[in-house]
Design a protein around this motif. Sequence first.
Motif, PDB file in Angstrom:
ATOM      1  N   LEU A  56       0.828  -1.208   0.000  1.00  0.00           N
ATOM      2  CA  LEU A  56       0.000   0.000   0.000  1.00  0.00           C
ATOM      3  C   LEU A  56       0.862   1.259   0.000  1.00  0.00           C
ATOM      4  O   LEU A  56       0.500   2.271  -0.609  1.00  0.00           O
ATOM      5  CB  LEU A  56      -0.927  -0.002   1.216  1.00  0.00           C
ATOM      6  N   SER A  57       1.998   1.223   0.689  1.00  0.00           N
ATOM      7  CA  SER A  57       2.865   2.410   0.764  1.00  0.00           C
ATOM      8  C   SER A  57       3.459   2.764  -0.598  1.00  0.00           C
ATOM      9  O   SER A  57       3.956   3.877  -0.790  1.00  0.00           O
ATOM     10  CB  SER A  57       3.982   2.185   1.784  1.00  0.00           C
ATOM     11  N   ARG A  58       3.424   1.834  -1.539  1.00  0.00           N
ATOM     12  CA  ARG A  58       3.941   2.100  -2.887  1.00  0.00           C
ATOM     13  C   ARG A  58       2.894   2.728  -3.807  1.00  0.00           C
ATOM     14  O   ARG A  58       3.206   3.131  -4.917  1.00  0.00           O
ATOM     15  CB  ARG A  58       4.461   0.802  -3.515  1.00  0.00           C
ATOM     16  N   GLN A  59       1.653   2.772  -3.342  1.00  0.00           N
ATOM     17  CA  GLN A  59       0.568   3.307  -4.170  1.00  0.00           C
ATOM     18  C   GLN A  59       0.525   4.835  -4.070  1.00  0.00           C
ATOM     19  O   GLN A  59       0.819   5.409  -3.020  1.00  0.00           O
ATOM     20  CB  GLN A  59      -0.776   2.719  -3.737  1.00  0.00           C
ATOM     21  N   LYS A  60       0.122   5.469  -5.153  1.00  0.00           N
ATOM     22  CA  LYS A  60      -0.026   6.920  -5.181  1.00  0.00           C
ATOM     23  C   LYS A  60      -1.416   7.284  -5.668  1.00  0.00           C
ATOM     24  O   LYS A  60      -1.913   6.709  -6.634  1.00  0.00           O
ATOM     25  CB  LYS A  60       1.033   7.558  -6.078  1.00  0.00           C
ATOM     26  N   SER A  61      -2.025   8.238  -4.992  1.00  0.00           N
ATOM     27  CA  SER A  61      -3.362   8.674  -5.385  1.00  0.00           C
ATOM     28  C   SER A  61      -3.634  10.056  -4.797  1.00  0.00           C
ATOM     29  O   SER A  61      -3.186  10.364  -3.690  1.00  0.00           O
ATOM     30  CB  SER A  61      -4.411   7.675  -4.870  1.00  0.00           C
ATOM     31  N   ASP A  62      -4.371  10.852  -5.532  1.00  0.00           N
ATOM     32  CA  ASP A  62      -4.782  12.166  -5.036  1.00  0.00           C
ATOM     33  C   ASP A  62      -6.068  12.093  -4.225  1.00  0.00           C
ATOM     34  O   ASP A  62      -6.400  13.042  -3.503  1.00  0.00           O
ATOM     35  CB  ASP A  62      -4.994  13.138  -6.204  1.00  0.00           C
ATOM     36  N   LEU A  85       3.242   6.986   8.678  1.00  0.00           N
ATOM     37  CA  LEU A  85       2.941   8.374   8.341  1.00  0.00           C
ATOM     38  C   LEU A  85       2.127   8.388   7.050  1.00  0.00           C
ATOM     39  O   LEU A  85       2.349   7.578   6.151  1.00  0.00           O
ATOM     40  CB  LEU A  85       4.224   9.180   8.151  1.00  0.00           C
ATOM     41  N   ALA A  86       1.181   9.317   6.985  1.00  0.00           N
ATOM     42  CA  ALA A  86       0.358   9.468   5.782  1.00  0.00           C
ATOM     43  C   ALA A  86      -0.023  10.931   5.640  1.00  0.00           C
ATOM     44  O   ALA A  86       0.119  11.722   6.581  1.00  0.00           O
ATOM     45  CB  ALA A  86      -0.888   8.596   5.861  1.00  0.00           C
ATOM     46  N   ASP A  87      -0.530  11.289   4.467  1.00  0.00           N
ATOM     47  CA  ASP A  87      -0.951  12.673   4.227  1.00  0.00           C
ATOM     48  C   ASP A  87      -2.102  13.049   5.157  1.00  0.00           C
ATOM     49  O   ASP A  87      -3.008  12.243   5.408  1.00  0.00           O
ATOM     50  CB  ASP A  87      -1.392  12.855   2.778  1.00  0.00           C
ATOM     51  N   TYR A  88      -2.057  14.282   5.636  1.00  0.00           N
ATOM     52  CA  TYR A  88      -3.152  14.825   6.436  1.00  0.00           C
ATOM     53  C   TYR A  88      -4.134  15.532   5.504  1.00  0.00           C
ATOM     54  O   TYR A  88      -3.741  16.328   4.658  1.00  0.00           O
ATOM     55  CB  TYR A  88      -2.619  15.820   7.469  1.00  0.00           C
ATOM     56  N   LEU A 113     -14.024  10.125  -7.400  1.00  0.00           N
ATOM     57  CA  LEU A 113     -13.570   9.066  -6.498  1.00  0.00           C
ATOM     58  C   LEU A 113     -13.888   7.693  -7.085  1.00  0.00           C
ATOM     59  O   LEU A 113     -13.078   6.764  -6.981  1.00  0.00           O
ATOM     60  CB  LEU A 113     -14.211   9.223  -5.117  1.00  0.00           C
ATOM     61  N   GLU A 114     -15.041   7.558  -7.705  1.00  0.00           N
ATOM     62  CA  GLU A 114     -15.381   6.285  -8.359  1.00  0.00           C
ATOM     63  C   GLU A 114     -14.344   5.919  -9.421  1.00  0.00           C
ATOM     64  O   GLU A 114     -13.925   4.759  -9.528  1.00  0.00           O
ATOM     65  CB  GLU A 114     -16.772   6.377  -8.989  1.00  0.00           C
ATOM     66  N   LYS A 115     -13.938   6.903 -10.213  1.00  0.00           N
ATOM     67  CA  LYS A 115     -12.925   6.648 -11.244  1.00  0.00           C
ATOM     68  C   LYS A 115     -11.616   6.170 -10.621  1.00  0.00           C
ATOM     69  O   LYS A 115     -10.956   5.258 -11.139  1.00  0.00           O
ATOM     70  CB  LYS A 115     -12.681   7.915 -12.064  1.00  0.00           C
ATOM     71  N   GLU A 116     -11.258   6.772  -9.500  1.00  0.00           N
ATOM     72  CA  GLU A 116     -10.015   6.386  -8.825  1.00  0.00           C
ATOM     73  C   GLU A 116     -10.129   4.991  -8.223  1.00  0.00           C
ATOM     74  O   GLU A 116      -9.178   4.208  -8.245  1.00  0.00           O
ATOM     75  CB  GLU A 116      -9.669   7.417  -7.747  1.00  0.00           C
ATOM     76  N   ILE A 117     -11.308   4.669  -7.713  1.00  0.00           N
ATOM     77  CA  ILE A 117     -11.528   3.323  -7.173  1.00  0.00           C
ATOM     78  C   ILE A 117     -11.434   2.278  -8.277  1.00  0.00           C
ATOM     79  O   ILE A 117     -10.860   1.199  -8.087  1.00  0.00           O
ATOM     80  CB  ILE A 117     -12.891   3.264  -6.457  1.00  0.00           C
ATOM     81  N   ILE A 118     -11.977   2.586  -9.431  1.00  0.00           N
ATOM     82  CA  ILE A 118     -11.868   1.653 -10.565  1.00  0.00           C
ATOM     83  C   ILE A 118     -10.403   1.478 -10.962  1.00  0.00           C
ATOM     84  O   ILE A 118      -9.940   0.361 -11.241  1.00  0.00           O
ATOM     85  CB  ILE A 118     -12.704   2.162 -11.751  1.00  0.00           C
ATOM     86  N   ARG A 119      -9.641   2.565 -10.917  1.00  0.00           N
ATOM     87  CA  ARG A 119      -8.217   2.490 -11.283  1.00  0.00           C
ATOM     88  C   ARG A 119      -7.445   1.584 -10.330  1.00  0.00           C
ATOM     89  O   ARG A 119      -6.679   0.712 -10.763  1.00  0.00           O
ATOM     90  CB  ARG A 119      -7.594   3.888 -11.296  1.00  0.00           C
ATOM     91  N   ILE A 120      -7.642   1.769  -9.024  1.00  0.00           N
ATOM     92  CA  ILE A 120      -6.878   0.930  -8.087  1.00  0.00           C
ATOM     93  C   ILE A 120      -7.412  -0.501  -8.075  1.00  0.00           C
ATOM     94  O   ILE A 120      -6.662  -1.438  -7.792  1.00  0.00           O
ATOM     95  CB  ILE A 120      -6.855   1.521  -6.669  1.00  0.00           C
TER      96      ILE A 120
END
Length: 236
Positions: A56-62, A85-88, A113-120
Motif C-alpha cells: 500500500l505504501s507504494r501506491q499513489k493517489s490524489d 505516516l500518511a498525508d493529512y 472518487l469512483e474513477k479512482e476506485i476503478i483504477r486501483i
Amino acid sequence: MTDKSIVLPEIPKSFYENLLDDRGFQGIIYKYSDDMIYKEYKHSICSYTLLHLEELSRQKSDLIVFPKILVFEKSYSYDNFKGYLADYVEGNVIYKMNGEIFIDNFINALINLEKEIIRISQKGIRMTDMHQENLLYTKDNRLIAIDTDLFERTYEDSIKLVRDNIKELSESIISELITLAKLESDRLNNMVNSCAVYGKIKPSYVLKEFVDYFNSNVLHVETVDDFRQGIKLIKK
C-alpha cells in the motif's frame, strides 16, 4: 526494508504531541505536521499484514490516502512495527457535511472518487472499512478516502473486484444520504438495492436519478439539505 520506511531508536515524543483520534480499534492517530499524520497501532501485527502495508505504501493517489512511510522502532521487523505516516487531509466526514454544499458538486466529487476506485481495482487492490468516518469532503470539493491500511493487495483484476469495491463505497453513500428505507418509487428502491447491496450501479448515478425524480415530482433540489429533505418526502 523498503525506501518507504524509517527505523528510529525510539519514537520521539514529538510524534504524540497533537492527538487527533484515539477511538479506533486498530490505532491512535496524531497530527505529525501540517501535512502529515502519524497512526500508531495499538496491537502488534503479523508478517502478512506488514507485506500488505508495504504494498500500500507504494501506491499513489490524489483521492485515496495510502500509508506513505512505515515507522519501526529499533529494527525493521513486524515485531517492531509501530505505525505509519500518511498525508493529512482537512475536511468533514460525510455525515457532518455542510448542508449548503451544492449536490451537483458532491456528485462530481463522487464521480472522481469512483474513477479512482476503478483504477486501483484494476491494480488488484481490495478496499475494506470504507465507512462514513473514512470519507472526507474537502473545501475544494473533493471526496477523499482515508485510513486505508486495511485495504489489501490481491492478484485479482476482475470485474468482480471493481464491483466489490464500488459496493464498499456505495454502502457508505447510500446509508448516509438515502438509507435503505422503503420509498414511494419502486424504480428508486430497485436502484438503491442494486447499488448498495450488489454494487451493480455506481452511487453517483443513483444520486443523479434521485435529483431528477425530486425535481420532477417533489421539490427543486440544489443542496445536500434539499436532497435530504426530498428523501423525507418520498419515504413510505
